[in-house]
Design an enzyme around this catalytic site. Structure first.
Site, PDB file in Angstrom:
ATOM      1  N   ASP A  53       0.842  -1.205   0.000  1.00 57.98           N
ATOM      2  CA  ASP A  53       0.000   0.000   0.000  1.00 57.98           C
ATOM      3  C   ASP A  53       0.875   1.253   0.000  1.00 57.98           C
ATOM      4  O   ASP A  53       0.375   2.381  -0.053  1.00 57.98           O
ATOM      5  CB  ASP A  53      -1.014  -0.002   1.155  1.00 57.98           C
ATOM      6  N   SER A  54       2.224   1.043  -0.008  1.00 55.99           N
ATOM      7  CA  SER A  54       3.140   2.159  -0.259  1.00 55.99           C
ATOM      8  C   SER A  54       2.901   2.724  -1.657  1.00 55.99           C
ATOM      9  O   SER A  54       3.404   3.795  -1.988  1.00 55.99           O
ATOM     10  CB  SER A  54       4.597   1.714  -0.099  1.00 55.99           C
ATOM     11  N   ASP A  92      -1.172  -6.097  -0.273  1.00 61.60           N
ATOM     12  CA  ASP A  92      -1.557  -5.452   0.989  1.00 61.60           C
ATOM     13  C   ASP A  92      -3.059  -5.216   1.028  1.00 61.60           C
ATOM     14  O   ASP A  92      -3.645  -4.760   0.042  1.00 61.60           O
ATOM     15  CB  ASP A  92      -0.872  -4.071   1.100  1.00 61.60           C
ATOM     16  N   LYS A 122      -1.417  -9.287   2.895  1.00 60.62           N
ATOM     17  CA  LYS A 122      -0.689  -8.840   4.094  1.00 60.62           C
ATOM     18  C   LYS A 122      -1.558  -7.862   4.874  1.00 60.62           C
ATOM     19  O   LYS A 122      -2.234  -7.015   4.276  1.00 60.62           O
ATOM     20  CB  LYS A 122       0.640  -8.176   3.711  1.00 60.62           C
ATOM     21  N   GLU A 124      -1.593  -5.369   8.621  1.00 63.16           N
ATOM     22  CA  GLU A 124      -0.784  -4.758   9.682  1.00 63.16           C
ATOM     23  C   GLU A 124      -1.483  -4.937  11.037  1.00 63.16           C
ATOM     24  O   GLU A 124      -2.675  -4.645  11.163  1.00 63.16           O
ATOM     25  CB  GLU A 124      -0.610  -3.254   9.409  1.00 63.16           C
ATOM     26  N   GLU A 191       9.021  -4.162  10.624  1.00 62.01           N
ATOM     27  CA  GLU A 191       9.497  -2.891  10.063  1.00 62.01           C
ATOM     28  C   GLU A 191      10.076  -1.997  11.152  1.00 62.01           C
ATOM     29  O   GLU A 191       9.446  -1.745  12.186  1.00 62.01           O
ATOM     30  CB  GLU A 191       8.325  -2.176   9.347  1.00 62.01           C
TER      31      GLU A 191
HETATM   32  O1  KIV Z   1       3.571  -1.152   1.681  1.00 58.95           O
HETATM   33  C1  KIV Z   1       4.760  -1.509   1.729  1.00 58.95           C
HETATM   34  O2  KIV Z   1       5.594  -1.188   0.875  1.00 58.95           O
HETATM   35  C2  KIV Z   1       5.169  -2.328   2.859  1.00 58.95           C
HETATM   36  C3  KIV Z   1       6.623  -2.632   3.002  1.00 58.95           C
HETATM   37  C4  KIV Z   1       7.352  -1.459   3.505  1.00 58.95           C
HETATM   38  C5  KIV Z   1       6.863  -3.828   3.850  1.00 58.95           C
HETATM   39  O3  KIV Z   1       4.360  -2.711   3.650  1.00 58.95           O
END
Ligand code: KIV
Length: 273
Positions: A53-54, A92, A122, A124, A191
């Protein structure tokens, strides 16, 4: 620099990642958000591609990861999956799609799997999202956990500084890591935490622990592709190693193109019909 030679060209599975940890073979993971980058990264031998989600930051220019929507993540994940032959693709779940309740979480996770053909998702968080984690796993969807600095909670943390430096937070992180493993997660991202804590968690778990700013004692590493390729010139955390300076390469190339167009050097006779 020589290209990494992939010895085992079979599609990477969650089971193989656990096997890699048992054998002490390190896991290389990178983010990707589009077809072209994903196919290059996959061909270069990365084991896991994270549709992070980056994307909210590096693709859309948002300050945080919070604004990206489920539809936008699905678009990115679909594009990545089309470019990947070997790596395990993890997508994500964006902020707000799994925190409300477990029923909504599983519905959204199923949508991601059905529409994108990603291999896993994924999430969080630890204990507080366990009901969602359990329900999604019950639906047969593999989950990678994410603890330590969890950017979707940035408004609660207040800074992107190193997490779990004090004993209480470190103890909660260790407990959450174990809970996620016991629930059935196949891997965990840690992280921005102290390296000693990263090592301790990796040694205490059977599932692979992938670090970003969590030191060298974990089972693998993940970086954001645009950061490690040097496209995001103003992002310089200590954990980031740059493997290229694409910012300079791209801006030089574009500058040359602009010069060639303006001077009528491009296109030449061979570049037209
Ligand atoms: O969204 C992302 O890029 C991440 C990584 C930093 C692990 O969750």
């Amino acid at each position: 620099m020589s290209k990494y030679i992939v010895e085992d060209t079979r599609k990477v599975t969650t089971h193989r990642l656990i096997e890699m940890k048992r054998k002490g073979e390190k896991i290389a993971m990178l983010t990707a958000y589009d077809y072209t980058m994903a196919s290059i990264i996959d061909g270069a031998g990365v084991d896991i591609i994270l549709v992070g989600d980056s994307a909210s930051n590096v693709m859309a220019g948002n300050v945080t990861t919070l604004p990206i929507t489920l539809d936008q993540m699905i678009y990115h994940a679909k594009s990545v999956v089309r470019g990947v032959k070997r790596a395990l693709v993890v997508a994500d779940m964006p902020f707000g799609t799994y925190q409300v309740n477990a029923d909504e979480a599983v519905k959204n996770a199923i949508r991601i799997m059905k529409e994108t053909h990603a291999d896993a998702i994924k999430l969080e968080g630890g204990e507080e999202i366990l009901p969602s984690v359990r329900k999604i796993l019950d639906a047969g969807i593999p989950i990678m956990g994410h603890l330590g600095l969890t950017p979707q909670s940035i408004n609660k943390f207040g800074t992107y500084g190193v997490r779990a430096k004090d004993e209480a937070e470190a103890a909660k992180l260790c407990k959450d890591a174990l809970l996620l493993q016991e629930a059935g997660c196949f891997a965990l991202v840690l992280e921005k935490i102290p390296a000693t804590l990263g090592t301790k968690v990796a040694q205490s778990l059977e599932i692979p622990v992938i670090g970003i700013g969590a030191g060298g004692g974990v089972d693998g590493q993940v970086l954001v592709c645009t950061d490690m390729l040097g496209m995001t010139a103003d992002f310089t955390p200590r954990f980031l190693r740059r493997y290229a300076d694409l910012n300079t390469i791209i801006s030089d190339a574009v500058g040359n193109y602009v010069n060639d167009v303006k001077s009528s050097d491009f296109p030449n006779e061979k570049e037209q019909y």
